[in-house]
Motif scaffolding. Structure first.
Motif: not given
Length: 180
Positions: A39, A78, A81, A92-93, A96, A99-100, A107-108, A112
């Protein structure tokens, strides 16, 4: 399903390919020289023996286990942008967002440069991370789906569990402070 003891990575990959061939779309092998993208933009990990077998067998694999298995070029999405490919943008969305917002998502949790996205779904939070630890040849697979989360010591362990329909890895408590 019968499980042959001592299965190697090639046999396990072939067995899973055969099982899912009617409902999935394996893609041709993609040539790549740099290694496995993480990542961290521009950072690659060396190709391990098991991953070498996997990538010599097929490139990406849509609608496989835990979403779409990504080829190395797709893993590099990944870093971008703006992603033109709708399927990859949605994958990818989803990753992400997980991970958030997913507690203890690999992923968090890790830097990376220690994480690669092996597989993910564009529709759900199903995903598989490769987690690269020092002094180990093969990355661990951290798998997330409706059963929760599971860890496998390598790709072969994951495939064998899939073949045997063994969900016991999802029952393991491996987080500090987590109790039965």
């Amino acid at each position: 399903m019968n499980h042959k003891p001592g299965m190697n990575i090639e046999e396990a990959l072939e067995k899973v390919l055969d099982e899912l061939s009617d409902d999935s779309s394996p893609k041709p092998v993609v040539s790549f020289e740099k290694g496995i993208p993480t990542l961290k933009a521009g950072y690659f990990r060396p190709l391990s023996p098991m991953l070498k077998s996997r990538f010599e067998k097929l490139g990406g694999w849509e609608e496989s286990t835990h979403g779409d298995w990504l080829d190395p070029a797709e893993m590099e999405c990944f870093w971008e942008s703006q992603i033109v490919d709708e399927r990859l943008n949605e994958i990818v969305q989803q990753v992400k967002a997980a991970a958030d917002h997913w507690q203890n998502d690999a992923g968090s949790l890790f830097s990376l440069h220690r994480i690669s996205v092996f597989a993910a779904s564009r529709y759900t939070y199903e995903r598989i991370y490769l987690v690269w630890f020092d002094e180990t040849e093969e990355p661990e697979l951290w798998v997330y789906d409706v059963n929760g989360e599971a860890r496998y010591k390598d790709l072969l362990s994951y495939l064998e569990s899939y073949i045997k329909d063994d969900l016991s890895a999802f029952l393991n408590k491996w987080k500090l402070g987590e109790m039965e």
